[in-house]
Motif scaffolding. Structure first.
Motif, PDB file in Angstrom:
ATOM      1  N   HIS A   1       5.181   1.282 -20.972  1.00  0.00           N
ATOM      2  CA  HIS A   1       4.455   2.270 -20.166  1.00  0.00           C
ATOM      3  C   HIS A   1       5.451   3.352 -19.781  1.00  0.00           C
ATOM      4  N   LYS A   2       4.976   4.402 -19.147  1.00  0.00           N
ATOM      5  CA  LYS A   2       5.847   5.455 -18.631  1.00  0.00           C
ATOM      6  C   LYS A   2       6.431   5.030 -17.288  1.00  0.00           C
ATOM      7  N   TRP A   3       7.588   5.588 -16.947  1.00  0.00           N
ATOM      8  CA  TRP A   3       8.125   5.379 -15.596  1.00  0.00           C
ATOM      9  C   TRP A   3       9.002   6.548 -15.191  1.00  0.00           C
ATOM     10  N   ARG A   4       9.155   6.698 -13.872  1.00  0.00           N
ATOM     11  CA  ARG A   4       9.965   7.796 -13.320  1.00  0.00           C
ATOM     12  C   ARG A   4      10.374   7.419 -11.903  1.00  0.00           C
ATOM     13  N   GLU A   5      11.634   7.592 -11.608  1.00  0.00           N
ATOM     14  CA  GLU A   5      12.137   7.313 -10.249  1.00  0.00           C
ATOM     15  C   GLU A   5      12.393   8.635  -9.569  1.00  0.00           C
TER      16      GLU A   5
ATOM     17  N   VAL B   1      -4.703   3.237  -0.388  1.00  0.00           N
ATOM     18  CA  VAL B   1      -3.431   2.929   0.260  1.00  0.00           C
ATOM     19  C   VAL B   1      -2.441   4.005  -0.170  1.00  0.00           C
ATOM     20  N   GLU B   2      -1.858   4.676   0.786  1.00  0.00           N
ATOM     21  CA  GLU B   2      -0.874   5.718   0.460  1.00  0.00           C
ATOM     22  C   GLU B   2       0.541   5.217   0.649  1.00  0.00           C
ATOM     23  N   LEU B   3       1.380   5.475  -0.336  1.00  0.00           N
ATOM     24  CA  LEU B   3       2.801   5.169  -0.221  1.00  0.00           C
ATOM     25  C   LEU B   3       3.559   6.482  -0.406  1.00  0.00           C
ATOM     26  N   GLN B   4       4.385   6.833   0.554  1.00  0.00           N
ATOM     27  CA  GLN B   4       5.034   8.151   0.521  1.00  0.00           C
ATOM     28  C   GLN B   4       6.049   8.276  -0.607  1.00  0.00           C
ATOM     29  N   GLU B   5       6.714   7.175  -0.940  1.00  0.00           N
ATOM     30  CA  GLU B   5       7.703   7.232  -2.016  1.00  0.00           C
ATOM     31  C   GLU B   5       7.602   5.974  -2.868  1.00  0.00           C
ATOM     32  N   GLU B   6       7.429   6.166  -4.120  1.00  0.00           N
ATOM     33  CA  GLU B   6       7.426   5.025  -5.038  1.00  0.00           C
ATOM     34  C   GLU B   6       7.932   5.464  -6.420  1.00  0.00           C
ATOM     35  N   GLU B   7       8.325   4.495  -7.196  1.00  0.00           N
ATOM     36  CA  GLU B   7       8.573   4.741  -8.610  1.00  0.00           C
ATOM     37  C   GLU B   7       7.218   4.894  -9.279  1.00  0.00           C
ATOM     38  N   MET B   8       7.152   5.770 -10.278  1.00  0.00           N
ATOM     39  CA  MET B   8       5.903   5.952 -11.016  1.00  0.00           C
ATOM     40  C   MET B   8       5.892   5.034 -12.238  1.00  0.00           C
ATOM     41  N   TYR B   9       4.776   4.366 -12.463  1.00  0.00           N
ATOM     42  CA  TYR B   9       4.482   3.739 -13.762  1.00  0.00           C
ATOM     43  C   TYR B   9       3.241   4.454 -14.280  1.00  0.00           C
ATOM     44  N   GLY B  10       3.251   4.908 -15.529  1.00  0.00           N
ATOM     45  CA  GLY B  10       2.118   5.695 -16.013  1.00  0.00           C
ATOM     46  C   GLY B  10       1.475   5.116 -17.263  1.00  0.00           C
ATOM     47  N   GLU B  11       0.179   5.429 -17.409  1.00  0.00           N
ATOM     48  CA  GLU B  11      -0.571   5.021 -18.600  1.00  0.00           C
ATOM     49  C   GLU B  11      -0.177   5.890 -19.791  1.00  0.00           C
TER      50      GLU B  11
END
Lengths: 255, 255, 255, 255
Positions: B120-124, B148-158
């Motif tokens: 998958h995709k990812w981004r920090e 649910v909101e999280l102000q900062e997270e790593e992204m995992y993408g489709e």
């Protein structure tokens, strides 16, 4: 001109060579009966391969060219070298359709694609099987009636320990009292997978017109897309600004 | 008296010991924060285990007693010995619930249970994530709002290359432009599996009350049945007569 | 010679006649733009129909001949007479494919086919939409990239209260913070149904090549089988003996 | 103290009053036998209601208080006034669990919740039914064996024209040669729905311990969440900036 579906029918081809009663039913092997039907389809180009061919009959070039792989194995699951399973797995994930027949649920490739595959009941008692259609609008049952009767088959019975199928197209009633999910589909990666239960080597199942129509339909259904989406993965830049700026995959501004 | 759910929280526990910035966020390890919340639940009994414990903290006795295993791993997926993966796999198939958090999608156990798992995709990039509820009647989102909101997270993408989930409970919006299936369930054998996306080690995600409520709910949802059906498999006698007679698994009359 | 897919593109055709800003975008109506693309497909034969035609443009003969019905409605859902909805429903259940575009989720036919359909969020704020492919091996996304970007669209946001889709092919990211299941499929009776989210009347969405390719693919995917199984229902005789004898539907022996 | 599940068992109660052979089997009505079992559960509080009670036994207050509605109807589907069906539908969508037994598949409420519901085969021939478990880890089959045998039941046979179930928990083998999906689940809105096939009025099916255990399990499974997510719908403001600014549902800047 539309490109024909490139079909490879693979058979372990052991019973038909080494057991006289099976040889009588399928003198040239199960693969030849299946291929014989598919070769008559104007949209298919068919080759066969067996465990007894060099490289299992599966050279890199053949694997690369195969759109749909039809698989029958039973006694010799574990003699297919891991290297070929790896190659076929990669090709299946990349879009090659796979059709697993009967005991091929025990093959390395089936288990590799599906993960957690456990046992089921079975009985070789010449009993009647009746496959009922549960999705009458599905391409796999085009041209079939509401059920398919087989006078003699091996029984496989529930509970069969498999991942939840994407689709349950056919389910079987058995004379001896059991039922089975017998026509099921999965997607793995870009590849479509169809498992079709009947086909014990002792019986002339693959001479049955309905059985062959279902395999033919399944082959068309499982064929890869002409041009599937190219998927990117790994560390990627943002498409939209994050906290005001486009960012690379580590969060640095891209200016 | 109702038996409490026996929970084991497993963490690879590398980042928190060897990276100062992570140690600051989770001084005692991610497992301790998760366990801390679950220990407050009157229906749960919680232990923790890490890669740095003897036998990975997973003795045969502990594995046998665990009703639900919560798993976090990232850098050290491959240091978990295959022997333990085998044991955990068998226990999961037999009914133990499993909850895989964030990067644990790369763990041996997750891949063993699901089969074909790709990338998958990812981004920090410290970006915002918003998890939207797609099944508001599902036990896993009890007590949660519609997102649910999280102000900062790593992204995992489709596209994330996974077997089709049984249920898609939550899906995420990311500030940088991607989406992800972020709360998904599977059944494998008798075991229920919940994958929950958030939880990058740099962020205080596991201090978020909604995140912990979802993990708590997931734990209850994944707990094994009190008494699941005993499944038989293998060669079986007929239950009903076949061609007039009850038969054994080879077709012989049972008189 | 293969029979062409008979496509009917139905549009309520109100906005484009009575609102100048919409007329500018679609001077001949949304239906003409969609039909224009499909008419170029060698395997399709296309007609259009609107609310302003006699019998809604849907005579019994046209309904009978239609293989795939593409539907766009918004302000005038309720002006489609129930009689036509009944006819279309019966034809859809019997195998006609249906493609519902954008606000057509509020149409009588969509709600009749799906049952419990509730609300969702929406916003008309010229915002960006990005549709991500979640099933890259699905025929509906043949020839598409891994996502489709639309610079301006109306937002529809989750939770959208619909029956669980059979397949989730595409899901959308919106600039304003929401997500949506935007390319979903269902089967009802023998008919396949595809709902495709984009297509607000203010924007030139139906001039977008990717959008039209998805509708074109959806049309092929939704086309009926050449010969679907004939299903019998009602009171039936037994196929196998019950307590020793074949029986009619009331339990009487058939001798 | 945990709140008990408020169960309402509704029965049309016609056969048992007006047909002597049925009265013999269920002298106080099917509802009383079902309620009798559930009343013994420490976590349930049970009331019954029938078509012969004022307001169908379903006052607004009772509907509001009901967590799980168990429904049996057959000859009198259409005598349940639409007004009550509307009320029950709204409550089901809002989270009330529903359990439909046997012929209740023809009830107005079932059809309203599921949409496209068509026919199936049936036969009243005192034949054997064997329900096989297809999801041995599902809460609905807790405490059950791998199959449930009923010596005499009415047959319902495939193809049954229903929307694809979310889960197929049990499927039936019938002596006369058919199969049926006989334990299936759906979600509609926030409500969970369980359809359970057996229960023809001529047979003592509801005295069977396994049948009642499944209904008891289904009741727990279908109970609403303690606190389900509050869903907003309709025209909404943006959460994130669109083209630089937060916007209302019509695209105007919110400053």
């Amino acid at each position: 001109m539309v490109k024909k579906i490139q079909v490879t029918v693979w058979n372990e081809f052991w019973h038909e060579q080494y057991q006289d009663n099976i040889k009588e039913v399928y003198p040239d092997g199960i693969h030849r009966v299946i291929a014989g039907h598919l070769e008559m389809q104007p949209d298919m180009e068919v080759r066969t391969a067996t465990l007894y061919d060099a490289e299992c009959g599966l050279s890199d070039e053949i694997i690369e060219q195969t759109d749909v792989l039809i698989w029958w194995s039973h006694m010799k699951h574990d003699e297919v070298p891991d290297e070929w399973v790896d190659k076929l797995y990669k090709r299946a994930i990349a879009g090659m359709g796979t059709i697993f027949l009967h005991s091929s649920s025990g093959s390395k490739l089936f288990k590799r694609l599906l993960g957690a595959v456990g046992g089921h009941k079975w009985r070789e008692a010449h009993e009647k099987e009746r496959l009922w259609v549960l999705k009458p609008g599905h391409p796999i049952v085009d041209g079939i009636g509401e059920c398919v009767e087989l006078q003699e088959e091996e029984m496989y019975g529930e509970y069969w320990d498999i991942p939840e199928p994407d689709e349950l197209v056919l389910a079987s009633w058995f004379e001896g009292g059991e039922i089975a999910r017998s026509g099921i589909t999965y997607t793995r990666g870009k590849g479509r997978l169809f498992y079709f239960r009947p086909g014990h080597e002792e019986y002339p199942t693959y001479y049955n017109a309905n059985v062959m129509r279902i395999i033919e339909n399944g082959t068309r259904w499982a064929a890869p897309l002409a041009s599937s989406p190219t998927i990117t993965s790994g560390n990627v830049n943002s498409i939209e600004p994050i906290a005001g700026f486009l960012r690379d995959g580590r969060g640095n501004r891209i200016d």
